[in-house]
Design a protein around this motif. Structure first.
Motif: not given
Length: 471
Positions: A433-460
């Motif tokens: 369960f600890e591995v699953v929780d860590a993997q979920r957190t990593e996946l969410d973090a990577e996805q959020q990083a992409v969306r912030i990167q998108l936001g910077r392009h859209l802001a420009a």
């Protein structure tokens, strides 16, 4: 056919017309001191720049250094139907202006006619020598009609129509800018989905490996069936998310197709995950948006046109003079129509003075003044919206830059947590369960990083739109 003396007189009148007075207010730009800020609330390190509309980069998208985006914007410039409609609205305005200018010139109409009439023999007021006679009349006249623009009604109408041409041209530029920036926004949405799809495809591969590992451990008796079930759940959930991302990508791709003027069926944009940073934003901004934004320019041109129409409405209170002239041939016998004695002509002014109209002219003037006031309010509102969009873009650029740095730290720490959790699980220290929780957190973090990167392009892109096409 028309006497030379009349033509000379008409020429003198025409030479007098430009000196005639023009009623109605001359245009003055309304005060916008309350709408424009004394200064922009710029991020640290930014400065105010002088207006430089003449130096603006027309192909602003080249700042993104993306050939695929440039190709799509080129297609939109050729095939987008909103742009085509806006272009034809400009052509309509030009035609209306030509029609308004035509009122400045005399009209000439050739009005041939032929008639045969029998007079009544029993009408009491009919002369005895004409009673019961049947007569014919054949006429070949050229009729001239010219209205002297004493009060500037025609000149104000021309002023209004020419301002509307400029407004429609500004509106065309605004539509072009809107199409281009919307296409850029949709394009980067597409690329961000590609990046998220790549992350989830990698996650599916890792989840499958994890499921295989847990099945082997279960078969060897090193773990129980709960860990296998959890691994299966995580795999199916990740695959479901991946399918959803692919659906979203297909829908965005269809939106891009419409913007470039292509049928969505069969239209494809090659997958290309979003990488890198948005274009570098120079640390300055022009404060005079009146010289940069086509929507502000269009609003002012419409205001100028409505101001001129106040003059048209005021001119209706004054007398109008029309010069009428005709010349040609007229005869009761068609065989003699072309004889020299059949020549006929007439000339004279026609005066029209409004005496009673039931308040129509007064109502038209009140309407014209109210329409001008309405457009002043629209103009000021457009400026307020422009200032807001600039400030919003600044805020987004600043905050998203800060968020990107923080999110990258989140991604790094989440990846490290996954490594440690997997090692602890392999050593039998913790449950899966600890591995699953860590993997979920990593996946969410990577996805959020992409969306912030998108936001910077859209802001420009938003800043480019807010500043009228460039910075």
């Amino acid at each position: 056919m028309i006497p030379r003396s009349f033509l000379i007189w008409l020429g003198l009148v025409l030479s007098f017309v430009p000196a005639a007075c023009t009623v109605g207010p001359n245009y003055l730009r309304p005060s916008v001191a309350k709408q424009l800020p004394s200064k922009f609330d710029l991020p640290a390190g930014w400065k105010v720049a002088e207006p430089g509309d003449e130096n603006a980069l027309e192909q602003w998208w080249q700042r993104f250094n993306d050939p695929q985006l440039s190709r799509l914007i080129g297609q939109a410039g050729t095939n987008n139907q909103d742009l085509a409609a806006a272009f034809h609205r400009v052509e309509q305005s030009r035609a209306v202006s030509r029609s308004a200018r035509a009122a400045w010139m005399p009209t000439a109409d050739f009005e041939p006619s032929a008639s045969r009439n029998k007079r009544s023999g029993t009408t009491s007021n009919t002369a005895s020598n004409l009673s019961g006679i049947t007569t014919s009349n054949f006429s070949l006249p050229l009729v001239l009609d010219y209205e002297i623009d004493l009060w500037g009604k025609i000149r104000r109408g021309i002023e209004a129509s020419e301002s509307e041409i400029l407004a429609s041209e500004s509106a065309l530029r605004q539509v072009r800018l809107a199409v281009q920036t919307e296409l850029a926004a949709q394009y980067y949405e597409l690329r961000s989905r590609d990046a998220e799809i790549a992350i989830f495809e990698k996650a599916v591969v890792l989840r499958k490996k994890s499921l295989d590992l847990n099945r082997k451990r279960f078969e060897a008796g090193d773990t129980d069936e709960v860990d296998v079930s959890r691994a299966e759940t995580e795999l199916s959930a990740t695959e479901s998310e991946l399918i959803g991302l692919r659906q979203a990508r297909d829908e965005i791709e269809n939106a891009v197709a419409v913007l470039v003027g292509s049928p969505s069926s069969g239209f494809k944009v090659a997958a290309k995950p979003l990488t890198g940073s948005a274009p570098k934003i120079p640390g300055s901004v022009p404060t005079d948006l009146l010289e940069r934004r086509p929507d502000v320019a269009a609003a002012e041109r419409i205001m100028i046109a409505e101001n001129a129409r106040i003059g048209v409405a005021k001119a209706a209170f004054y007398p109008s003079i029309r010069l009428m002239a005709n010349g040609g041939l007229e005869s009761g016998d068609i065989g003699k129509l072309f004889n020299s004695n059949s020549r006929a002509w007439g000339l004279g002014p026609e005066l029209s003075l409004p005496v009673f109209d039931g308040g129509r002219n007064k109502a038209n003037l009140a309407r014209s003044e109210a329409r001008y006031d309405e457009n002043v309010a629209d103009y000021r509102q457009t400026i307020l919206q422009a200032v807001r969009e600039v400030d919003d873009a600044f805020t987004a650029i600043t905050r998203l830059s800060q968020r990107a740095a923080a999110q990258q730290r989140t991604v790094n720490s989440a990846s490290r947590t996954v490594e440690l959790s997997e090692a602890r699980y392999q050593a039998g220290v913790v449950d899966y369960f600890e591995v699953v929780d860590a993997q979920r957190t990593e996946l969410d973090a990577e996805q959020q990083a992409v969306r912030i990167q998108l936001g910077r392009h859209l802001a420009a892109v938003s800043l480019i739109r807010a500043l009228g096409g460039d910075w």
